[in-house]
Design an enzyme around this catalytic site. Structure first.
Site, PDB file in Angstrom:
ATOM      1  N   CYS A   2      51.742  40.702  48.436  1.00 37.80           N
ATOM      2  CA  CYS A   2      50.398  41.007  47.954  1.00 37.80           C
ATOM      3  C   CYS A   2      49.412  40.005  48.540  1.00 37.80           C
ATOM      4  O   CYS A   2      49.662  38.795  48.499  1.00 37.80           O
ATOM      5  CB  CYS A   2      50.363  40.954  46.431  1.00 37.80           C
ATOM      6  SG  CYS A   2      51.637  41.973  45.636  1.00 37.80           S
ATOM      7  N   CYS A  56      33.320  33.693  45.847  1.00 40.50           N
ATOM      8  CA  CYS A  56      33.116  35.090  45.475  1.00 40.50           C
ATOM      9  C   CYS A  56      31.779  35.242  44.746  1.00 40.50           C
ATOM     10  O   CYS A  56      31.459  34.466  43.841  1.00 40.50           O
ATOM     11  CB  CYS A  56      34.253  35.574  44.591  1.00 40.50           C
ATOM     12  SG  CYS A  56      34.089  37.318  44.106  1.00 40.50           S
ATOM     13  N   CYS A  63      37.530  33.338  36.314  1.00 39.43           N
ATOM     14  CA  CYS A  63      37.964  33.086  37.695  1.00 39.43           C
ATOM     15  C   CYS A  63      37.407  31.806  38.294  1.00 39.43           C
ATOM     16  O   CYS A  63      36.188  31.575  38.307  1.00 39.43           O
ATOM     17  CB  CYS A  63      37.565  34.277  38.571  1.00 39.43           C
ATOM     18  SG  CYS A  63      38.246  34.179  40.242  1.00 39.43           S
ATOM     19  N   CYS A 110      50.583  45.096  49.496  1.00 39.97           N
ATOM     20  CA  CYS A 110      49.564  45.272  48.463  1.00 39.97           C
ATOM     21  C   CYS A 110      48.367  44.413  48.835  1.00 39.97           C
ATOM     22  O   CYS A 110      48.533  43.299  49.337  1.00 39.97           O
ATOM     23  CB  CYS A 110      50.106  44.880  47.083  1.00 39.97           C
ATOM     24  SG  CYS A 110      48.922  45.087  45.727  1.00 39.97           S
ATOM     25  N   CYS A 140      47.805  49.545  41.662  1.00 39.98           N
ATOM     26  CA  CYS A 140      48.252  48.411  40.865  1.00 39.98           C
ATOM     27  C   CYS A 140      47.061  48.002  40.017  1.00 39.98           C
ATOM     28  O   CYS A 140      46.047  47.549  40.551  1.00 39.98           O
ATOM     29  CB  CYS A 140      48.705  47.269  41.774  1.00 39.98           C
ATOM     30  SG  CYS A 140      49.124  45.737  40.888  1.00 39.98           S
ATOM     31  N   CYS A 187      33.030  36.756  37.267  1.00 39.94           N
ATOM     32  CA  CYS A 187      34.120  36.958  36.303  1.00 39.94           C
ATOM     33  C   CYS A 187      34.377  35.646  35.549  1.00 39.94           C
ATOM     34  O   CYS A 187      34.640  34.608  36.157  1.00 39.94           O
ATOM     35  CB  CYS A 187      35.381  37.411  37.013  1.00 39.94           C
ATOM     36  SG  CYS A 187      35.143  38.877  38.046  1.00 39.94           S
ATOM     37  N   ARG A 221      54.318  44.188  35.124  1.00 36.79           N
ATOM     38  CA  ARG A 221      54.523  42.873  35.732  1.00 36.79           C
ATOM     39  C   ARG A 221      53.980  41.751  34.856  1.00 36.79           C
ATOM     40  O   ARG A 221      52.825  41.782  34.426  1.00 36.79           O
ATOM     41  CB  ARG A 221      53.846  42.804  37.103  1.00 36.79           C
ATOM     42  CG  ARG A 221      54.006  41.428  37.780  1.00 36.79           C
ATOM     43  CD  ARG A 221      53.325  41.359  39.121  1.00 36.79           C
ATOM     44  NE  ARG A 221      53.883  42.336  40.028  1.00 36.79           N
ATOM     45  CZ  ARG A 221      53.157  43.195  40.736  1.00 36.79           C
ATOM     46  NH1 ARG A 221      51.846  43.194  40.623  1.00 36.79           N
ATOM     47  NH2 ARG A 221      53.734  44.041  41.554  1.00 36.79           N
TER      48      ARG A 221
END
Length: 322
Positions: free
Chosen positions: A101, A57, A64, A132, A192, A61, A264
């Protein structure tokens, strides 16, 4: 707090902080009372998360392992084949999950990938499951295409407060996150959206994160609360874990600020004792992920969750009651 359109209250940090800082027993009693007014207190919604494209990616972040900026040792993979994704969804459905998801480590989906993504949504929907996706940032046209394929939810976390966001991510802005949420909502897809705690933020940042979500034109239908899993090679690998009581307080505040949302327990459950999870359920959490992995992080095995549910008298929620 003041009403918005006569329906939901608008919260500010002061009002939310006053609730957050109530005596612990009072806070949990209020959260459980509100929870019972909106949900069956002994049912938990089960989802399954699958990484359909892992690693590489371009975002940075700090939490991550999938970022190309961090030496986490994770190799990038190609987008999974549609048939394999649908097969994994079928297994998840048979194990009791009602929502599937799918996550891809992208800044945003490219046009060349959209046809496969849409086919995944259609294939999972055909199994009778909710769908999702989390694919990064979307433009309005992409959001509309996802909706047309039958997507039920789109996950796009704001991660933390606007104040602290730049300490965690530099390749996009907090406003970018809100813009994508707006495109998702305008397309008619359920939202979400939650965040991660234990990244070095202050208590005020956690409260502000939830206030931001509660004050969206429509609060997210699903609010994942993630406890940071420190991953070697990432900038947050040495982050101090959040205090258990502080985490439970945040779950309770999410329930109070967003009474009708699913709250969640997401990443970090492997580090939670049964007693901590039980407190979170009492505080209003009513959704978890099944399976032994969440994208690339560990998650409790299903038999452990089943044993905990049995001890607590909790039952999985079925599609008809969602």
């Amino acid at each position: 707090m003041e009403p918005i359109g006569g329906a939901l209250p608008r919260w500010n940090r002061g009002a939310a902080a006053a609730v957050h800082d109530m005596p612990f027993n009072d806070l949990l009693f209020l959260a459980q009372t509100i929870h019972r007014q909106n949900f069956d207190q002994n049912q938990v919604q089960l989802s399954r998360l699958l990484s359909i494209k892992t690693g590489g990616c371009p975002e940075d972040c700090g939490y991550c392992s999938q970022s190309a900026h961090h030496p986490s040792g994770l190799k990038a993979s190609k987008l999974m084949e549609v048939e394999r994704v649908v097969s994994e969804a079928r297994k998840a459905r048979d194990a009791g999950a009602t929502r599937f998801c799918m996550g891809a480590a992208w800044r945003g989906p490219k046009d060349r990938d959209m046809d496969a993504v849409l086919a995944m949504i259609e294939g999972v929907k055909a199994l009778g499951m909710e769908t999702c996706m989390t694919l990064g940032m979307l433009d309005p046209g992409q959001a509309r295409r996802l909706k047309a394929a039958g997507l039920d939810y789109y996950n796009h976390n704001i991660d933390t407060s606007e104040r602290y966001y730049g300490e965690v991510v530099s390749t996009r802005t907090f406003a970018d996150r809100l813009e994508t949420l707006g495109h998702v909502r305008e397309a008619g897809i359920k939202v979400c959206c939650g965040g991660i705690v234990g990244m070095g933020e202050e208590k005020a940042d956690r409260i502000d994160m939830l206030v931001t979500l509660a004050n969206l034109p429509e609060p997210p239908e699903s609010v994942p609360i993630n406890m940071l899993i420190p991953i070697p090679g990432t900038p947050l690998a040495e982050a101090e874990p959040i205090d258990v009581i502080a985490f439970v307080r945040l779950v309770a505040l999410a329930r109070i600020l967003m009474p009708k949302s699913y709250v969640r327990l997401s990443a970090g459950r492997t580090a939670m004792s049964d007693e901590m999870q039980a407190l979170c359920f009492f505080a209003g959490a009513n959704s978890i992920f099944l399976g032994d992995t969440l994208l690339t992080a560990q998650n409790p095995e299903e038999d452990k969750d089943s044993a905990l549910f049995s001890r607590l008298g909790i039952k999985p929620m079925d599609r008809e009651t969602q």
